[in-house]
Write a protein that holds these residues in place. Structure first.
Motif, mmCIF file in Angstrom:
data_model
loop_
_atom_site.group_PDB
_atom_site.id
_atom_site.type_symbol
_atom_site.label_atom_id
_atom_site.label_comp_id
_atom_site.label_asym_id
_atom_site.label_seq_id
_atom_site.Cartn_x
_atom_site.Cartn_y
_atom_site.Cartn_z
ATOM 1 N N ILE A 285 0.844 -1.183 0.000
ATOM 2 C CA ILE A 285 0.000 0.000 0.000
ATOM 3 C C ILE A 285 0.883 1.238 0.000
ATOM 4 C CG2 ILE A 285 -1.718 1.312 1.323
ATOM 5 C CD1 ILE A 285 -2.840 -1.279 2.339
ATOM 6 N N LEU A 286 0.541 2.210 -0.838
ATOM 7 C CA LEU A 286 1.309 3.460 -0.896
ATOM 8 C C LEU A 286 2.793 3.192 -1.118
ATOM 9 C CD1 LEU A 286 -0.440 5.458 1.951
ATOM 10 C CD2 LEU A 286 -0.562 5.937 -0.497
ATOM 11 N N ILE A 287 3.106 2.217 -1.942
ATOM 12 C CA ILE A 287 4.459 1.880 -2.379
ATOM 13 C C ILE A 287 5.333 1.357 -1.252
ATOM 14 C CG2 ILE A 287 6.532 2.694 -3.589
ATOM 15 C CD1 ILE A 287 3.898 2.632 -5.235
ATOM 16 N N ASN A 288 5.457 2.117 -0.146
ATOM 17 C CA ASN A 288 6.418 1.753 0.895
ATOM 18 C C ASN A 288 5.855 0.868 1.999
ATOM 19 O OD1 ASN A 288 8.958 3.290 0.174
ATOM 20 N ND2 ASN A 288 7.461 4.942 0.134
ATOM 21 N N VAL B 114 -4.446 -1.109 6.548
ATOM 22 C CA VAL B 114 -4.976 -2.430 6.271
ATOM 23 C C VAL B 114 -5.513 -2.460 4.844
ATOM 24 C CG1 VAL B 114 -7.284 -1.937 7.155
ATOM 25 C CG2 VAL B 114 -6.451 -4.287 7.118
ATOM 26 N N LEU B 115 -5.301 -3.561 4.160
ATOM 27 C CA LEU B 115 -5.809 -3.715 2.806
ATOM 28 C C LEU B 115 -7.293 -4.052 2.850
ATOM 29 C CD1 LEU B 115 -4.881 -3.826 -0.213
ATOM 30 C CD2 LEU B 115 -4.820 -6.308 0.088
ATOM 31 N N PRO B 116 -8.141 -3.300 2.190
ATOM 32 C CA PRO B 116 -9.581 -3.576 2.206
ATOM 33 C C PRO B 116 -9.922 -4.883 1.487
ATOM 34 C CG PRO B 116 -9.121 -1.332 1.475
ATOM 35 C CD PRO B 116 -7.818 -2.061 1.470
ATOM 36 N N ASP B 117 -11.029 -5.466 1.896
ATOM 37 C CA ASP B 117 -11.563 -6.637 1.192
ATOM 38 C C ASP B 117 -12.059 -6.165 -0.171
ATOM 39 O OD1 ASP B 117 -13.384 -8.624 0.187
ATOM 40 O OD2 ASP B 117 -13.355 -9.509 2.196
ATOM 41 N N LEU B 118 -11.506 -6.754 -1.226
ATOM 42 C CA LEU B 118 -11.813 -6.275 -2.576
ATOM 43 C C LEU B 118 -13.235 -6.611 -3.026
ATOM 44 C CD1 LEU B 118 -8.406 -6.883 -4.398
ATOM 45 C CD2 LEU B 118 -9.257 -4.839 -3.240
ATOM 46 N N VAL B 119 -13.914 -7.514 -2.307
ATOM 47 C CA VAL B 119 -15.326 -7.754 -2.618
ATOM 48 C C VAL B 119 -16.140 -6.501 -2.327
ATOM 49 C CG1 VAL B 119 -17.382 -9.080 -1.982
ATOM 50 C CG2 VAL B 119 -15.175 -10.241 -2.256
ATOM 51 N N TYR B 120 -15.798 -5.838 -1.234
ATOM 52 C CA TYR B 120 -16.557 -4.673 -0.805
ATOM 53 C C TYR B 120 -15.934 -3.359 -1.264
ATOM 54 C CZ TYR B 120 -18.802 -8.186 2.015
ATOM 55 O OH TYR B 120 -19.483 -9.308 2.416
ATOM 56 N N SER B 121 -14.678 -3.403 -1.710
ATOM 57 C CA SER B 121 -14.013 -2.204 -2.241
ATOM 58 C C SER B 121 -13.314 -2.577 -3.549
ATOM 59 C CB SER B 121 -13.008 -1.661 -1.229
ATOM 60 O OG SER B 121 -13.629 -1.299 -0.026
ATOM 61 N N ALA C 286 -4.372 0.550 -4.315
ATOM 62 C CA ALA C 286 -3.394 0.425 -3.233
ATOM 63 C C ALA C 286 -2.268 1.446 -3.347
ATOM 64 C CB ALA C 286 -2.814 -0.994 -3.223
ATOM 65 N N ALA C 287 -1.847 1.768 -4.574
ATOM 66 C CA ALA C 287 -0.706 2.666 -4.760
ATOM 67 C C ALA C 287 -0.963 4.055 -4.207
ATOM 68 C CB ALA C 287 -0.336 2.757 -6.239
ATOM 69 N N THR C 288 -2.253 4.439 -4.171
ATOM 70 C CA THR C 288 -2.615 5.772 -3.665
ATOM 71 C C THR C 288 -3.519 5.715 -2.451
ATOM 72 O OG1 THR C 288 -4.458 5.845 -5.229
ATOM 73 C CG2 THR C 288 -2.370 6.827 -5.940
ATOM 74 N N ASN C 289 -3.906 4.517 -2.057
ATOM 75 C CA ASN C 289 -4.847 4.306 -0.957
ATOM 76 C C ASN C 289 -6.150 5.079 -1.183
ATOM 77 O OD1 ASN C 289 -5.251 2.859 1.541
ATOM 78 N ND2 ASN C 289 -5.333 4.856 2.547
ATOM 79 N N ASN D 203 -8.961 3.429 6.443
ATOM 80 C CA ASN D 203 -8.311 2.130 6.605
ATOM 81 C C ASN D 203 -6.911 2.261 7.198
ATOM 82 O OD1 ASN D 203 -7.150 3.272 4.275
ATOM 83 N ND2 ASN D 203 -6.597 1.251 3.491
ATOM 84 N N TRP D 204 -6.692 3.317 7.977
ATOM 85 C CA TRP D 204 -5.400 3.459 8.636
ATOM 86 C C TRP D 204 -5.574 4.064 10.015
ATOM 87 C CZ3 TRP D 204 -4.369 8.516 9.927
ATOM 88 C CH2 TRP D 204 -4.961 9.531 9.158
ATOM 89 N N VAL D 205 -4.556 3.840 10.830
ATOM 90 C CA VAL D 205 -4.505 4.445 12.163
ATOM 91 C C VAL D 205 -3.118 5.064 12.323
ATOM 92 C CG1 VAL D 205 -3.725 2.331 13.306
ATOM 93 C CG2 VAL D 205 -4.893 4.073 14.634
#
Length: 308
Positions: free
Chosen positions: A30-33, A53-60, A65-68, A97-99
């Motif tokens: 995610i976001l390259i790094n 966290v990577l979202p579930d692709l069924v729902y998103s 990912a490269a830009t979140n 999807n981040w903290v």
């Protein structure tokens, strides 16, 4: 330790934190790094960091990912924080999807994340990530000064103790040791500067690691780096002073001190590499003075022939 999302700030009061999210890919980036690596995350105390966290692709399904970007409009992400005094019931805003953890304190933390959604309201058991927040690296010279040497002195070991509680594979450090050679008078005032340069220099790309023969990693966190000084010879028949100074590398670092691989990585959100102070009471200068052996002159007296 404090935690932020784009719309909320939560202050953590204990060493165990639980937040809710989900992950559906083992090798996602995610976001390259940001990478999903099965390891304990090491972070330097006081340096802000984020977890994604990577979202579930069924729902998103349109998530990038490269830009979140492009989280699903139906996704709902929630964080539940568990303190020693109990769950405070806090949740994060929709579609985050981040903290972000601000000013983390030293300690061991467990983050658990579960994705939930507004389609059917189901969720799995979630995933966890361990985070170890450690003290900033410090360094000090252990070798004692020698200033009363008469005559040349053989090269001496310059021993630097580097303290950081990391596994051996993560131990890597950026610093330099400069040297200044001067001839001086009996009042320690410089007569001539003979040499001024680096004895060793470990830049950000090229840190010293346990792979170097001079570096010894220690399980107690107190590692050592040992390098020989120059042959400490008298120059031009004058008192000669050799000064070795533990310093920050010359380029790419803000502030004075040492940089470790972990402290540099921990500065990712800061957008710059900040040196960690060498430490309270650290010895950063080592001085050797070699003095010419005094030559005893002849004895003068009133000659016996004086009264002849």
């Amino acid at each position: 330790m404090k935690t932020n999302t784009k719309k909320s700030v939560l202050k953590l009061a204990t060493a165990v934190v639980v937040f809710l999210f989900a992950v559906n890919s083992v090798n996602a980036q995610i976001l390259i790094n940001y990478q999903n690596v099965d390891e304990t995350v090491y972070q330097t105390v006081g340096k802000d960091f984020r977890l994604y966290v990577l979202p579930d692709l069924v729902y998103s399904p349109d998530y990038e990912a490269a830009t979140n970007d492009n989280l699903g409009a139906t996704a709902r992400w929630g964080w539940e924080w568990t303190y020693s005094e109990g769950d405070d019931g806090s949740t994060a805003p929709v579609n985050e999807n981040w903290v972000e953890i601000n000013d983390p304190a030293i300690g061991s933390y467990v983050f658990t994340v579960v994705e939930s959604n507004t389609v059917v309201g189901c969720a799995d058991a979630g995933t966890t990530r361990n985070v170890e927040v450690i003290a900033a690296p410090t360094a000090t010279i252990l070798t004692d000064d020698i200033t009363d040497q008469c005559g040349d002195l053989a090269a001496q070991d310059i021993i630097v103790r580097i303290s950081e509680n990391v596994p051996e594979l993560l131990a890597a450090y950026s610093f330099r040791i400069t040297r200044l050679v001067q001839t001086i008078d009996v009042s320690d005032v410089e007569i001539d500067e003979i040499t001024s340069d680096n004895l060793v220099n470990f830049p950000l790309v090229g840190k010293v690691t346990p792979a170097a023969d001079e570096f010894v990693w220690a399980a107690d966190g107190n590692h050592t780096y040992t390098i020989a000084s120059d042959a400490l010879d008298i120059v031009n028949g004058e008192r000669t002073r050799y000064t070795y100074t533990l310093e920050t590398v010359e380029a790419g670092v803000v502030g004075d001190g040492i940089v470790s691989a972990i402290s540099q990585k921990s500065d990712f959100l800061a957008g710059q590499v900040n040196a960690s102070d060498f430490g309270v009471g650290a010895k950063t200068e080592l001085v050797f003075v070699v003095n010419p052996q005094p030559v005893t002159g002849p004895i003068y007296h009133i000659p016996n022939s004086f009264g002849l």
